[in-house]
Design a protein around this motif. Structure first.
Motif, PDB file in Angstrom:
ATOM      1  N   SER A  23       0.840  -1.199   0.000  1.00  0.00           N
ATOM      2  CA  SER A  23       0.000   0.000   0.000  1.00  0.00           C
ATOM      3  C   SER A  23       0.871   1.244   0.000  1.00  0.00           C
ATOM      4  O   SER A  23       1.921   1.273   0.640  1.00  0.00           O
ATOM      5  N   PRO A  24       0.450   2.279  -0.709  1.00  0.00           N
ATOM      6  CA  PRO A  24       1.267   3.497  -0.768  1.00  0.00           C
ATOM      7  C   PRO A  24       1.262   4.234   0.565  1.00  0.00           C
ATOM      8  O   PRO A  24       0.234   4.314   1.235  1.00  0.00           O
ATOM      9  N   VAL A  25       2.424   4.723   0.926  1.00  0.00           N
ATOM     10  CA  VAL A  25       2.560   5.504   2.159  1.00  0.00           C
ATOM     11  C   VAL A  25       3.396   6.745   1.892  1.00  0.00           C
ATOM     12  O   VAL A  25       4.194   6.775   0.949  1.00  0.00           O
ATOM     13  N   LEU A  26       3.171   7.759   2.695  1.00  0.00           N
ATOM     14  CA  LEU A  26       4.038   8.934   2.666  1.00  0.00           C
ATOM     15  C   LEU A  26       5.092   8.726   3.735  1.00  0.00           C
ATOM     16  O   LEU A  26       4.760   8.568   4.914  1.00  0.00           O
ATOM     17  N   VAL A  27       6.329   8.677   3.328  1.00  0.00           N
ATOM     18  CA  VAL A  27       7.420   8.430   4.267  1.00  0.00           C
ATOM     19  C   VAL A  27       8.010   9.764   4.694  1.00  0.00           C
ATOM     20  O   VAL A  27       8.524  10.516   3.865  1.00  0.00           O
ATOM     21  N   MET A  28       7.887  10.063   5.979  1.00  0.00           N
ATOM     22  CA  MET A  28       8.434  11.319   6.487  1.00  0.00           C
ATOM     23  C   MET A  28       9.634  11.017   7.361  1.00  0.00           C
ATOM     24  O   MET A  28       9.559  10.216   8.282  1.00  0.00           O
ATOM     25  N   THR A  29      10.749  11.655   7.060  1.00  0.00           N
ATOM     26  CA  THR A  29      11.965  11.477   7.842  1.00  0.00           C
ATOM     27  C   THR A  29      12.249  12.781   8.569  1.00  0.00           C
ATOM     28  O   THR A  29      12.305  13.833   7.944  1.00  0.00           O
TER      29      THR A  29
ATOM     30  N   ALA B 165      17.816  12.835  17.580  1.00  0.00           N
ATOM     31  CA  ALA B 165      16.851  11.791  17.261  1.00  0.00           C
ATOM     32  C   ALA B 165      16.546  11.797  15.773  1.00  0.00           C
ATOM     33  O   ALA B 165      16.589  12.839  15.117  1.00  0.00           O
ATOM     34  N   LEU B 166      16.260  10.614  15.259  1.00  0.00           N
ATOM     35  CA  LEU B 166      15.873  10.458  13.858  1.00  0.00           C
ATOM     36  C   LEU B 166      14.576   9.657  13.832  1.00  0.00           C
ATOM     37  O   LEU B 166      14.526   8.538  14.331  1.00  0.00           O
ATOM     38  N   ALA B 167      13.541  10.260  13.284  1.00  0.00           N
ATOM     39  CA  ALA B 167      12.253   9.580  13.219  1.00  0.00           C
ATOM     40  C   ALA B 167      11.915   9.265  11.773  1.00  0.00           C
ATOM     41  O   ALA B 167      12.014  10.128  10.906  1.00  0.00           O
ATOM     42  N   VAL B 168      11.543   8.022  11.513  1.00  0.00           N
ATOM     43  CA  VAL B 168      11.066   7.637  10.190  1.00  0.00           C
ATOM     44  C   VAL B 168       9.605   7.221  10.329  1.00  0.00           C
ATOM     45  O   VAL B 168       9.307   6.223  10.983  1.00  0.00           O
TER      46      VAL B 168
ATOM     47  N   VAL C  92      15.694   6.483   1.944  1.00  0.00           N
ATOM     48  CA  VAL C  92      14.818   5.948   2.982  1.00  0.00           C
ATOM     49  C   VAL C  92      14.684   4.446   2.882  1.00  0.00           C
ATOM     50  O   VAL C  92      14.588   3.747   3.872  1.00  0.00           O
ATOM     51  N   GLY C  93      14.634   3.962   1.654  1.00  0.00           N
ATOM     52  CA  GLY C  93      14.472   2.526   1.482  1.00  0.00           C
ATOM     53  C   GLY C  93      15.491   1.777   2.321  1.00  0.00           C
ATOM     54  O   GLY C  93      15.153   0.867   3.064  1.00  0.00           O
ATOM     55  N   VAL C  94      16.709   2.207   2.225  1.00  0.00           N
ATOM     56  CA  VAL C  94      17.772   1.556   2.972  1.00  0.00           C
ATOM     57  C   VAL C  94      17.558   1.730   4.462  1.00  0.00           C
ATOM     58  O   VAL C  94      17.625   0.783   5.241  1.00  0.00           O
TER      59      VAL C  94
END
Lengths: 258, 258
Positions: free
Chosen positions: A205-211, A222-225, B248-250
């Motif tokens: 399913s498509p997602v919006l990936v926010m880093t 901190a690093l949030a994915v 991000v994939g990685v």
DNA sequence: CAGTGGTCTAGACCACCCG
DNA sequence: GGGTGGTCTAGACCACTGA
């Protein structure tokens, strides 16, 4: 199957794209949220195409968030996307420890891989806490998050504890830090198996990936994915929310028509 | 076609999803950016599936930005996504009038539809300028934008002019305004025919739709609707760019593997 | 149970790119 | 030309839902 009376020399429009256009109009004018469309076999017959071709059009509409398909049920008109605030710190991380918006799934403490270490700006093998959480909107899971925090950023963290306590401790310690700023990025991705499960969606399913990188005292602490359901979420970065804009689909149509 | 030796009672994994996993591994380990994969018919034969099934897996990988397919050429390993800054005002709108980042396509002045008027907070039928632009990154179109500005927000706009001059005037006048802030939203969409052309992509290509409200002196003075190519763009909202994070994939794989 | 969407197949033809 | 991905078909079976 005349499209709209275009010249024979004009670029031939794929059937599925034409179908999509027809369906968009039908959806906007004759259906309302929650209503179910005729089933795929019937729609395909009605438009005189193979079921696979019809499904290609439905795939598009689902990607746009206009339709929801449920196995065993049917194809429904989707509700407008939910605006999910992600700009305010209270929405993102500090202060959220006690909020009901996030539910902690698990918490691990392990040496950082080369990859993660590079992203966090620490040495490879350095200890890193990882809190996994799910963001709930109206009781439904809307996003997953993996929050990576180098142990070196939390000097006052209590010793060994049960997993649930450790997650709480990490979040609490983070709240104590002064956050100077965040830098974010957003891109398109697909839900992997574990995320898919947490989001109650099928894999892929498509997602919006926010880093998000959180900075305190000039250091990355901190690093949030986060992965947000692209079908139902609209990420909002509003500073001081003015009036909400209408669904983009409509806005864009208006512009196109002008 | 054993998947990975899973129990017969376990949830059956679709072939295309398994295929995708296999291909991801192959891509990461045996191929590098720009390299071409074997053609679809050969890959399908090699994996013992129908071409349509293989294509389903490739569709996923293309959505993730790992592959690029070119008709008549082949399927290539995609370059990592380009980070496109959208936070700084200089990147977005004011100051961009003279920049090479944006190329103006056209400019119209017309009464606002009910829809647009509502979004802009003006009366229906009020005069609104609309500037259409394309954002170029390394010479390639990465985004389209429709910038809507109520004429009432630009009291000092010169009279009638040629279209190209009018666009310039509107942008110049906008730059003179003090911008108190912007509120943004990002969601998933697909490129319509006109946008697709400007972005040099087929209709239906996934895009990140960013809607921005510009506020000056407590009033909404402009509404921008931008569509960014989701295949090659990563929107970055960094305040003061720290080190860039790896693809991000990685990153996400690392987390999953932990 | 009957009805729905989800997956998969084998084949066909087209539009495009290149040598 | 021959090779590529893009579209389309007609049919099959599966997984899930609800009455």
């Amino acid at each position: 199957m005349e499209t709209t009376g275009q010249q024979p020399t004009a670029a031939p429009e794929p059937k599925y794209w034409h179908l999509r256009t027809v369906l968009v109009r039908a959806i906007d004018s004759e259906f309302s949220t929650g209503q179910v469309l005729p089933n795929e076999r019937e729609l395909a017959a009605r438009f005189g195409v193979a079921r696979a071709t019809l499904r290609q059009a439905l795939d598009q509409l689902e990607l746009e968030g206009r339709l929801v398909r449920r196995r065993g049920i049917g194809t429904l008109i989707a509700a407008p996307r939910v605006g999910v605030p992600v700009n305010r710190q209270e929405e993102g991380w500090p202060g959220a420890g006690r909020s009901k918006a996030w539910r902690t799934v698990d918490c691990t403490t392990a040496p950082a891989s080369a990859q993660l270490a590079g992203n966090l700006g620490v040495a490879e093998g350095a200890t890193v806490h990882t809190v996994r959480r799910v963001r709930l909107v109206e009781g439904r899971p809307m996003a997953t998050e993996s929050l990576h925090v180098p142990a070196s950023a939390l000097p006052h963290l209590p010793g060994f504890r049960a997993e649930s306590d450790r997650a709480r401790s990490v979040l609490r310690q983070l709240e104590r830090l002064e956050v100077d700023g965040e830098s974010r990025s957003v891109e398109l991705g697909v839900a992997e198996a574990d995320e898919a499960g947490l989001l109650e969606r099928p894999p892929g399913s498509p997602v919006l990936v926010m880093t998000t990188q959180y900075v305190s005292a000039g250091r990355l602490v901190a690093l949030a994915v986060s992965t947000y359901r692209a079908d139902t979420c609209k990420l909002t970065f509003g500073e001081t929310g003015l009036a909400d804009v209408a669904p983009v689909g409509v806005t864009r149509e208006v512009r196109t028509a002008s």
